[in-house]
Scaffold this motif. Structure first.
Motif, PDB file in Angstrom:
ATOM      1  N   ILE A   8       3.153  -1.122  -2.431  1.00 22.41           N
ATOM      2  CA  ILE A   8       2.191  -1.689  -3.366  1.00 22.41           C
ATOM      3  C   ILE A   8       1.513  -2.912  -2.772  1.00 22.41           C
ATOM      4  O   ILE A   8       0.277  -3.045  -2.784  1.00 22.41           O
ATOM      5  CB  ILE A   8       2.880  -2.052  -4.697  1.00 22.41           C
ATOM      6  CG1 ILE A   8       3.280  -0.779  -5.455  1.00 22.41           C
ATOM      7  CG2 ILE A   8       1.974  -2.915  -5.568  1.00 22.41           C
ATOM      8  CD1 ILE A   8       2.108   0.054  -5.923  1.00 22.41           C
ATOM      9  N   ILE A   9       2.282  -3.825  -2.224  1.00 29.18           N
ATOM     10  CA  ILE A   9       1.707  -5.065  -1.719  1.00 29.18           C
ATOM     11  C   ILE A   9       0.883  -4.814  -0.456  1.00 29.18           C
ATOM     12  O   ILE A   9      -0.137  -5.478  -0.216  1.00 29.18           O
ATOM     13  CB  ILE A   9       2.824  -6.107  -1.485  1.00 29.18           C
ATOM     14  CG1 ILE A   9       2.226  -7.508  -1.360  1.00 29.18           C
ATOM     15  CG2 ILE A   9       3.659  -5.771  -0.283  1.00 29.18           C
ATOM     16  CD1 ILE A   9       3.260  -8.596  -1.399  1.00 29.18           C
ATOM     17  N   LEU A  10       1.271  -3.837   0.361  1.00 33.94           N
ATOM     18  CA  LEU A  10       0.453  -3.471   1.515  1.00 33.94           C
ATOM     19  C   LEU A  10      -0.865  -2.837   1.074  1.00 33.94           C
ATOM     20  O   LEU A  10      -1.921  -3.100   1.661  1.00 33.94           O
ATOM     21  CB  LEU A  10       1.224  -2.507   2.419  1.00 33.94           C
ATOM     22  CG  LEU A  10       2.291  -3.108   3.334  1.00 33.94           C
ATOM     23  CD1 LEU A  10       3.073  -2.005   4.035  1.00 33.94           C
ATOM     24  CD2 LEU A  10       1.658  -4.037   4.360  1.00 33.94           C
ATOM     25  N   SER A  11      -0.814  -2.010   0.043  1.00 38.01           N
ATOM     26  CA  SER A  11      -2.033  -1.375  -0.453  1.00 38.01           C
ATOM     27  C   SER A  11      -3.001  -2.402  -1.015  1.00 38.01           C
ATOM     28  O   SER A  11      -4.220  -2.296  -0.824  1.00 38.01           O
ATOM     29  CB  SER A  11      -1.690  -0.335  -1.524  1.00 38.01           C
ATOM     30  OG  SER A  11      -0.951   0.728  -0.971  1.00 38.01           O
ATOM     31  N   TYR A  12      -2.473  -3.420  -1.697  1.00 36.86           N
ATOM     32  CA  TYR A  12      -3.365  -4.451  -2.217  1.00 36.86           C
ATOM     33  C   TYR A  12      -3.990  -5.255  -1.078  1.00 36.86           C
ATOM     34  O   TYR A  12      -5.193  -5.565  -1.112  1.00 36.86           O
ATOM     35  CB  TYR A  12      -2.618  -5.397  -3.150  1.00 36.86           C
ATOM     36  CG  TYR A  12      -3.498  -6.512  -3.661  1.00 36.86           C
ATOM     37  CD1 TYR A  12      -4.486  -6.255  -4.597  1.00 36.86           C
ATOM     38  CD2 TYR A  12      -3.367  -7.814  -3.171  1.00 36.86           C
ATOM     39  CE1 TYR A  12      -5.320  -7.262  -5.049  1.00 36.86           C
ATOM     40  CE2 TYR A  12      -4.192  -8.827  -3.618  1.00 36.86           C
ATOM     41  CZ  TYR A  12      -5.167  -8.551  -4.562  1.00 36.86           C
ATOM     42  OH  TYR A  12      -5.999  -9.541  -4.999  1.00 36.86           O
ATOM     43  N   ALA A  13      -3.200  -5.582  -0.058  1.00 37.75           N
ATOM     44  CA  ALA A  13      -3.757  -6.293   1.093  1.00 37.75           C
ATOM     45  C   ALA A  13      -4.823  -5.442   1.781  1.00 37.75           C
ATOM     46  O   ALA A  13      -5.857  -5.956   2.222  1.00 37.75           O
ATOM     47  CB  ALA A  13      -2.645  -6.652   2.068  1.00 37.75           C
ATOM     48  N   ARG A  14      -4.599  -4.146   1.850  1.00 39.40           N
ATOM     49  CA  ARG A  14      -5.581  -3.240   2.459  1.00 39.40           C
ATOM     50  C   ARG A  14      -6.879  -3.209   1.657  1.00 39.40           C
ATOM     51  O   ARG A  14      -7.976  -3.280   2.222  1.00 39.40           O
ATOM     52  CB  ARG A  14      -4.971  -1.846   2.557  1.00 39.40           C
ATOM     53  CG  ARG A  14      -5.898  -0.773   3.099  1.00 39.40           C
ATOM     54  CD  ARG A  14      -5.143   0.547   3.215  1.00 39.40           C
ATOM     55  NE  ARG A  14      -5.995   1.595   3.726  1.00 39.40           N
ATOM     56  CZ  ARG A  14      -6.693   2.431   2.982  1.00 39.40           C
ATOM     57  NH1 ARG A  14      -6.636   2.323   1.639  1.00 39.40           N
ATOM     58  NH2 ARG A  14      -7.451   3.362   3.505  1.00 39.40           N
ATOM     59  N   SER A  15      -6.763  -3.118   0.342  1.00 37.64           N
ATOM     60  CA  SER A  15      -7.978  -3.093  -0.486  1.00 37.64           C
ATOM     61  C   SER A  15      -8.732  -4.415  -0.406  1.00 37.64           C
ATOM     62  O   SER A  15      -9.966  -4.435  -0.395  1.00 37.64           O
ATOM     63  CB  SER A  15      -7.606  -2.785  -1.935  1.00 37.64           C
ATOM     64  OG  SER A  15      -6.802  -3.826  -2.497  1.00 37.64           O
ATOM     65  N   THR A  16      -8.014  -5.543  -0.330  1.00 42.95           N
ATOM     66  CA  THR A  16      -8.667  -6.839  -0.190  1.00 42.95           C
ATOM     67  C   THR A  16      -9.429  -6.933   1.122  1.00 42.95           C
ATOM     68  O   THR A  16     -10.567  -7.422   1.173  1.00 42.95           O
ATOM     69  CB  THR A  16      -7.625  -7.964  -0.277  1.00 42.95           C
ATOM     70  OG1 THR A  16      -6.939  -7.880  -1.533  1.00 42.95           O
ATOM     71  CG2 THR A  16      -8.283  -9.321  -0.164  1.00 42.95           C
ATOM     72  N   LEU A  17      -8.814  -6.457   2.193  1.00 43.64           N
ATOM     73  CA  LEU A  17      -9.476  -6.467   3.494  1.00 43.64           C
ATOM     74  C   LEU A  17     -10.733  -5.607   3.487  1.00 43.64           C
ATOM     75  O   LEU A  17     -11.789  -6.012   3.983  1.00 43.64           O
ATOM     76  CB  LEU A  17      -8.498  -5.966   4.559  1.00 43.64           C
ATOM     77  CG  LEU A  17      -9.071  -5.756   5.957  1.00 43.64           C
ATOM     78  CD1 LEU A  17      -9.419  -7.097   6.604  1.00 43.64           C
ATOM     79  CD2 LEU A  17      -8.086  -4.980   6.838  1.00 43.64           C
ATOM     80  N   ARG A  18     -10.654  -4.443   2.901  1.00 44.91           N
ATOM     81  CA  ARG A  18     -11.797  -3.528   2.900  1.00 44.91           C
ATOM     82  C   ARG A  18     -12.917  -4.033   1.999  1.00 44.91           C
ATOM     83  O   ARG A  18     -14.099  -3.827   2.286  1.00 44.91           O
ATOM     84  CB  ARG A  18     -11.313  -2.132   2.488  1.00 44.91           C
ATOM     85  CG  ARG A  18     -10.357  -1.532   3.500  1.00 44.91           C
ATOM     86  CD  ARG A  18      -9.583  -0.376   2.933  1.00 44.91           C
ATOM     87  NE  ARG A  18     -10.359   0.843   2.893  1.00 44.91           N
ATOM     88  CZ  ARG A  18     -10.493   1.685   3.907  1.00 44.91           C
ATOM     89  NH1 ARG A  18      -9.906   1.419   5.061  1.00 44.91           N
ATOM     90  NH2 ARG A  18     -11.197   2.777   3.791  1.00 44.91           N
ATOM     91  N   GLN A  19     -12.577  -4.707   0.913  1.00 47.61           N
ATOM     92  CA  GLN A  19     -13.607  -5.319   0.092  1.00 47.61           C
ATOM     93  C   GLN A  19     -14.322  -6.440   0.839  1.00 47.61           C
ATOM     94  O   GLN A  19     -15.537  -6.618   0.710  1.00 47.61           O
ATOM     95  CB  GLN A  19     -12.985  -5.846  -1.201  1.00 47.61           C
ATOM     96  CG  GLN A  19     -12.543  -4.768  -2.167  1.00 47.61           C
ATOM     97  CD  GLN A  19     -11.814  -5.335  -3.368  1.00 47.61           C
ATOM     98  OE1 GLN A  19     -11.791  -6.539  -3.590  1.00 47.61           O
ATOM     99  NE2 GLN A  19     -11.181  -4.458  -4.140  1.00 47.61           N
ATOM    100  N   TYR A  20     -13.577  -7.185   1.636  1.00 47.97           N
ATOM    101  CA  TYR A  20     -14.197  -8.247   2.430  1.00 47.97           C
ATOM    102  C   TYR A  20     -15.134  -7.656   3.478  1.00 47.97           C
ATOM    103  O   TYR A  20     -16.243  -8.163   3.695  1.00 47.97           O
ATOM    104  CB  TYR A  20     -13.122  -9.093   3.105  1.00 47.97           C
ATOM    105  CG  TYR A  20     -13.681 -10.155   4.003  1.00 47.97           C
ATOM    106  CD1 TYR A  20     -14.218 -11.326   3.479  1.00 47.97           C
ATOM    107  CD2 TYR A  20     -13.688  -9.988   5.386  1.00 47.97           C
ATOM    108  CE1 TYR A  20     -14.753 -12.303   4.304  1.00 47.97           C
ATOM    109  CE2 TYR A  20     -14.214 -10.953   6.223  1.00 47.97           C
ATOM    110  CZ  TYR A  20     -14.741 -12.117   5.673  1.00 47.97           C
ATOM    111  OH  TYR A  20     -15.274 -13.079   6.490  1.00 47.97           O
ATOM    112  N   ILE A  21     -14.713  -6.567   4.120  1.00 48.23           N
ATOM    113  CA  ILE A  21     -15.579  -5.903   5.101  1.00 48.23           C
ATOM    114  C   ILE A  21     -16.843  -5.389   4.424  1.00 48.23           C
ATOM    115  O   ILE A  21     -17.948  -5.520   4.957  1.00 48.23           O
ATOM    116  CB  ILE A  21     -14.819  -4.753   5.782  1.00 48.23           C
ATOM    117  CG1 ILE A  21     -13.656  -5.304   6.615  1.00 48.23           C
ATOM    118  CG2 ILE A  21     -15.747  -3.937   6.666  1.00 48.23           C
ATOM    119  CD1 ILE A  21     -12.792  -4.226   7.235  1.00 48.23           C
ATOM    120  N   ALA A  22     -16.696  -4.817   3.227  1.00 49.31           N
ATOM    121  CA  ALA A  22     -17.851  -4.284   2.504  1.00 49.31           C
ATOM    122  C   ALA A  22     -18.840  -5.378   2.134  1.00 49.31           C
ATOM    123  O   ALA A  22     -20.055  -5.167   2.147  1.00 49.31           O
ATOM    124  CB  ALA A  22     -17.385  -3.556   1.246  1.00 49.31           C
TER     125      ALA A  22
END
Length: 329
Positions: free
Chosen positions: A207-221
């Motif tokens: 769960i916590i890795l998935s949230y970090a992944r989504s945060t990173l991808r939102q920043y890239i977007a």
């Protein structure tokens, strides 16, 4: 890549709670768990004896507590600093889970070894298991030292004494060993509870890795338009902590690049199947604009939209068309 071989990427917590709320809860529970390290250090001030394994665990818990307090506020941040801290928070939780499993294994092994020796030999004082001395001192069942399952009384005539006899009592153990101790009813229940708790801990890691992944991808977007060049692999976004970028400078950039190597770079930067929002948000990074079928009205050499509507009679009414009487000059 087949879905069965992909690293799990949950989008919600049990399909009930958002990833951000779940991450905040997980960080809070981890902080509460590590507060025990403070109580362990305070025990030293009261003169309580701690073995090296216990002392190292308490010092480690205090270090993790400090990291959690420093990184947790970044869960709601969306800038480059917040992204680095969020990914770091995820890896702190994963590493803590691995280290905590080692401590649990050492303490658990020590406990079962002491229990087996106590039941088999009647004394656990000679155990070399980690923390055996402290466990032996604090476990209530080890006093008295000798515990037997039954007593065999063998009567033999005393030499020179006809009226009476001398009885000698021999202690007989029940043959218990480490295997028997592990498969006792109470031990099996303890091991089952530990296994369930670790399954929950593994899910928390996902769960916590998935949230970090989504945060990173939102920043890239949010920062990719006009800033990053097309990558060689059309299914991969460029690492925002690249050495040539502002975010990749200094130790934060090195840390960011290192953390995105595990479990794989594709996990963090790769395109998901059917992830259209990711394609649109990154301005067509994964697909060329030549594949977009968008028709633009011709302005030169063709009929414009306004003129077409005027010819067909569907255009806006002329000024004053619905007013009766003369129009003042």
């Amino acid at each position: 890549m087949p879905s069965l071989l992909r690293f799990p990427r949950p989008r919600t917590f049990l399909h009930l709670i958002s990833l951000r709320t779940a991450t905040e809860f997980i960080a809070f529970t981890l902080a509460i768990n590590k507060v025990t390290g403070l109580y362990g250090i305070l025990a030293l001030l009261t003169g309580y004896h701690l073995n090296p394994l216990q002392l190292s665990h308490y010092i480690y818990s205090l270090a993790i507590l400090g990291l959690i307090c420093y990184l947790s506020p970044a869960i709601r941040q969306r800038d480059a600093d917040g992204v680095v801290k969020t990914v770091a928070l995820a890896w702190v939780y994963v590493v803590d889970s691995a280290v905590n499993s080692v401590y649990t294994t050492l303490f658990g092994a020590g406990w079962f070894v002491i229990l087996a020796q106590h039941l088999n030999e009647g004394s656990a004082g000679g155990s070399k298991a980690p923390g055996a001395g402290t466990m032996n001192d604090t476990a209530g069942f080890t006093s008295p030292e000798h515990t037997v399952g039954k007593v065999d009384v063998i009567a033999t005539p005393a030499p020179g004494a006809m009226p009476g006899q001398e009885a000698v009592a021999y202690a007989s153990g029940d043959g218990s060993n480490l295997g028997n101790v592990l498969f006792e009813r109470g031990s099996v229940a303890s091991i089952t509870v530990l296994a369930l708790l670790w399954l929950i801990r593994i899910y928390f890691c996902l769960i916590i890795l998935s949230y970090a992944r989504s945060t990173l991808r939102q920043y890239i977007a949010s920062t990719s338009a006009g800033q990053y060049t097309q990558t060689d692999d059309p299914t991969m976004a460029e690492n925002p902590f690249h050495a040539g970028r502002e975010e990749g400078a200094g130790w934060r950039g090195k840390l960011g690049r290192f953390m995105l190597r595990f479990p794989t770079r594709r996990y963090w930067l790769g395109r998901d199947e059917g992830e259209e929002e990711w394609v649109r948000a990154t301005s067509g990074r994964f697909e060329s604009g030549r594949n977009l079928k968008i028709k633009v009205p011709a302005e030169n050499g063709g009929v414009g939209e306004r003129e077409r509507r005027a010819r067909s009679g569907t255009g806006p009414p002329l000024p004053g068309a619905g007013v009766k009487g003369k129009v003042p000059q």
